[in-house]
Design a protein around this motif. Structure first.
Motif, mmCIF file in Angstrom:
data_model
loop_
_atom_site.group_PDB
_atom_site.id
_atom_site.type_symbol
_atom_site.label_atom_id
_atom_site.label_comp_id
_atom_site.label_asym_id
_atom_site.label_seq_id
_atom_site.Cartn_x
_atom_site.Cartn_y
_atom_site.Cartn_z
ATOM 1 N N ASP A 22 54.932 19.247 -41.186
ATOM 2 C CA ASP A 22 54.946 20.556 -41.203
ATOM 3 C C ASP A 22 54.653 21.022 -42.726
ATOM 4 N N ARG A 23 54.991 20.120 -43.565
ATOM 5 C CA ARG A 23 54.725 20.127 -45.106
ATOM 6 C C ARG A 23 53.388 19.986 -45.466
ATOM 7 N N HIS A 24 52.922 19.034 -44.832
ATOM 8 C CA HIS A 24 51.395 18.624 -45.408
ATOM 9 C C HIS A 24 50.640 18.323 -44.268
ATOM 10 N N PRO A 25 50.448 19.355 -43.115
ATOM 11 C CA PRO A 25 49.939 19.090 -41.935
ATOM 12 C C PRO A 25 48.562 18.647 -42.034
ATOM 13 N N LEU A 26 47.729 18.900 -42.840
ATOM 14 C CA LEU A 26 46.303 18.419 -42.743
ATOM 15 C C LEU A 26 46.468 17.143 -43.287
ATOM 16 N N LEU A 27 47.269 16.893 -44.391
ATOM 17 C CA LEU A 27 47.012 15.458 -45.011
ATOM 18 C C LEU A 27 47.607 14.444 -44.241
ATOM 19 N N SER A 28 48.639 14.767 -43.172
ATOM 20 C CA SER A 28 49.200 14.033 -42.523
ATOM 21 C C SER A 28 48.191 13.506 -41.101
ATOM 22 N N THR A 29 47.246 14.090 -41.074
ATOM 23 C CA THR A 29 46.297 13.924 -39.875
ATOM 24 C C THR A 29 45.097 12.741 -40.455
ATOM 25 N N THR A 159 42.874 27.731 -38.990
ATOM 26 C CA THR A 159 42.689 28.305 -40.187
ATOM 27 C C THR A 159 42.654 27.593 -41.432
ATOM 28 N N ARG A 160 43.881 26.832 -41.630
ATOM 29 C CA ARG A 160 44.111 26.280 -42.766
ATOM 30 C C ARG A 160 42.746 24.762 -42.908
ATOM 31 N N ALA A 161 42.616 24.316 -41.816
ATOM 32 C CA ALA A 161 41.746 23.390 -41.982
ATOM 33 C C ALA A 161 40.318 23.823 -42.152
ATOM 34 N N ASN A 162 39.991 25.294 -41.673
ATOM 35 C CA ASN A 162 38.767 25.739 -42.221
ATOM 36 C C ASN A 162 38.420 26.148 -43.607
ATOM 37 N N VAL A 163 39.729 26.560 -43.900
ATOM 38 C CA VAL A 163 39.762 26.987 -45.377
ATOM 39 C C VAL A 163 39.535 25.511 -46.344
ATOM 40 N N SER A 349 34.126 33.286 -44.728
ATOM 41 C CA SER A 349 33.436 31.975 -43.795
ATOM 42 C C SER A 349 34.542 31.498 -42.918
ATOM 43 N N PRO A 350 35.708 30.952 -43.476
ATOM 44 C CA PRO A 350 36.616 30.126 -42.858
ATOM 45 C C PRO A 350 37.367 31.185 -41.867
ATOM 46 N N LEU A 351 37.417 32.387 -42.003
ATOM 47 C CA LEU A 351 38.268 33.435 -41.071
ATOM 48 C C LEU A 351 37.168 33.738 -39.921
ATOM 49 N N GLU A 352 36.010 33.816 -40.122
ATOM 50 C CA GLU A 352 35.087 33.865 -39.072
ATOM 51 C C GLU A 352 35.237 32.677 -38.188
ATOM 52 N N MET A 353 34.903 31.500 -38.649
ATOM 53 C CA MET A 353 34.956 30.252 -38.013
ATOM 54 C C MET A 353 36.265 30.115 -37.112
ATOM 55 N N SER A 354 37.388 30.531 -37.727
ATOM 56 C CA SER A 354 38.638 30.133 -37.182
ATOM 57 C C SER A 354 38.796 31.217 -36.145
ATOM 58 N N TYR A 355 38.438 32.460 -36.399
ATOM 59 C CA TYR A 355 38.387 33.407 -35.203
ATOM 60 C C TYR A 355 37.666 33.128 -33.979
ATOM 61 N N ARG A 356 36.414 32.800 -34.321
ATOM 62 C CA ARG A 356 35.694 32.127 -33.144
ATOM 63 C C ARG A 356 36.223 31.159 -32.390
ATOM 64 N N GLN A 357 36.703 29.987 -33.283
ATOM 65 C CA GLN A 357 37.203 28.883 -32.398
ATOM 66 C C GLN A 357 38.545 29.299 -31.886
#
Length: 426
Positions: A22-29, A159-163, A349-357
């Motif tokens: 949870d501290r670094h959710p994207l880096l740990s993927t 959303t964080r990933a899209n950002v 842009s990332p907000l629109e994409m995240s909402y659609r997904q």
């Protein structure tokens, strides 16, 4: 899928994704990190080509404003012609092979441009045809790309990933646009495009190395019904429909500005390629700033008000372009215009994409993403040449004023709709 000596399936992979740090959710993927890297590399080269193509047409091939508009439209014509059908196809098959093949094919297409220039056979019709082929391959890539990410990360960090992807695009824009002007001046537009070709090769090999278990695709059913299901979701969803329709309008009018911008800056105002590139690089700085605060803006105001506010901001930015003249003040005005415009895109842009997904079931993601993107690009196909034709008939500045008014209209459309109450589906 095999990791080490153990074979796991899709469901177990999702379970592991839900237990990420949870501290670094994207880096740990790891799969997302590699996907992020591949995306960043290819986008860097893309911004060089975006500038080089227009300058190649204007400065080397002596294209008219209308021809420049047609060139820009050529890249997006396949989206209008085939986009909805490609969405159905993407939902039937695995997405990773599509991403890899598209990267390598696009590299070959772009590499043929400097090759043709070297043999002195490059013409505007040939350039338009190559860009048309490039756009057709990009159509498949984009539909697969936007539907691939939700399988790499859990919904709570989507959303964080899209950002993060948007931030990389913004940084690449700053570096790419800044380097593009210098690179084009030193080696010329054709060889500058070769850099983008290399970036696609690198991206393709990185994605090919991703170890990801994709959700099994549904077997082919009735093509017409699948096609209809995608359209019904996009244009029947209470929150998604007004956002998507207003975005079509936004793309139509911003494409008029984008098609004329290089011609306006270089020919009408009188700046050189380096100054043109610097204004776009400043715009990249705005995109970096916007993507850095996108998550904070969404948390503070909600996704609906955040995106609506960005629509008004993009119109305000483009309002400054037709006011610019030669000299330091004109150059500063163009820089501010690009900064504000790309600041709005960096946030929205990332907000629109995240909402659609987030509001779309996985089984429909390919169709929904392809439909939205294809109709947006269809708006570009219409807007770019219309902008070029109007510029030859009315003049550059009056056409730019018409486009600015249209951008504000798109903001009013979405602002007065039910989308202002939209919320993310976590």
């Amino acid at each position: 899928m095999t990791l080490g000596r153990r074979t796991i399936g899709y469901g177990e992979l999702v379970g592991e994704a839900d237990r990420i740090d949870d501290r670094h959710p994207l880096l740990s993927t790891p799969s997302f990190v590699r996907f992020w890297l591949a995306d960043s590399v290819s986008i860097f080269g893309t911004y060089i080509t975006a500038q080089a193509l227009q300058l190649l047409a204007v400065a080397t091939l002596s294209a008219s404003p209308f021809e420049v508009g047609v060139l820009r439209a050529a890249q997006w014509t396949p989206y209008l012609a085939f986009g909805l059908f490609v969405g159905v196809w993407i939902d039937r098959y695995r997405r990773k092979p599509v991403l890899v093949a598209a990267d390598l094919i696009r590299a070959g297409v772009l590499a043929s441009i400097p090759l043709a220039a070297a043999f002195h056979v490059l013409t505007m019709p040939m350039l338009i045809m190559l860009v048309l082929i490039f756009g057709a391959v990009s159509l498949a890539y984009d539909a697969a790309h936007q539907s691939f990410l939700p399988g790499l990360v859990p919904a709570r960090v989507l959303t964080r990933a899209n950002v993060r992807l948007e931030q990389s695009a913004a940084v690449a824009q700053v570096a790419g646009q800044g380097i593009a002007g210098w690179l084009i001046k030193i080696v010329g537009p054709p060889l500058a495009i070769l850099v983008d070709a290399v970036s696609y090769v690198i991206s393709g090999f990185i994605v090919a190395g991703l170890r990801v278990a994709e959700r099994p695709r549904t077997p082919a059913r009735n093509y017409r019904n699948e096609f209809r299901d995608g359209l019904r979701w996009v244009y029947g969803h209470a929150g998604l429909a007004p956002l998507v329709i207003s975005t079509h309008v936004w793309f139509f009018f911003t494409s008029m500005v984008a098609a004329l911008y290089a011609y306006f800056v270089v020919v009408e105002v009188g700046f050189d390629a380096t100054a043109h590139g610097l204004t776009l690089a400043v715009g990249g700085g705005g995109a970096v700033a916007g993507s850095s605060i996108a998550g904070w803006v969404e948390r503070r105001g909600g996704i609906g008000p955040a995106i609506i506010g960005c629509r008004w901001l993009s119109g305000l930015g483009y309002l400054l372009i037709p006011l610019a003249h030669n000299g330091k003040s004109g150059f500063a005005m163009l820089c501010v215009a690009q900064f504000l415009f790309w600041l709005s895109i960096g946030v929205s842009s990332p907000l629109e994409m995240s909402y659609r997904q987030s509001v779309t079931p996985d089984r429909l993601l390919g169709r929904v993403n392809a439909t939205a993107r294809s109709m947006n690009r269809g708006a570009v196909v219409l807007g770019a040449p219309i902008g070029g034709a109007l510029a030859q008939w009315l003049g550059l500045r009056p056409t730019l004023w018409i486009a600015v008014g249209g951008v504000f209209c798109s903001a009013a459309m979405v602002g007065g709709s039910r989308f202002r109450h939209a919320r993310m589906h976590r």
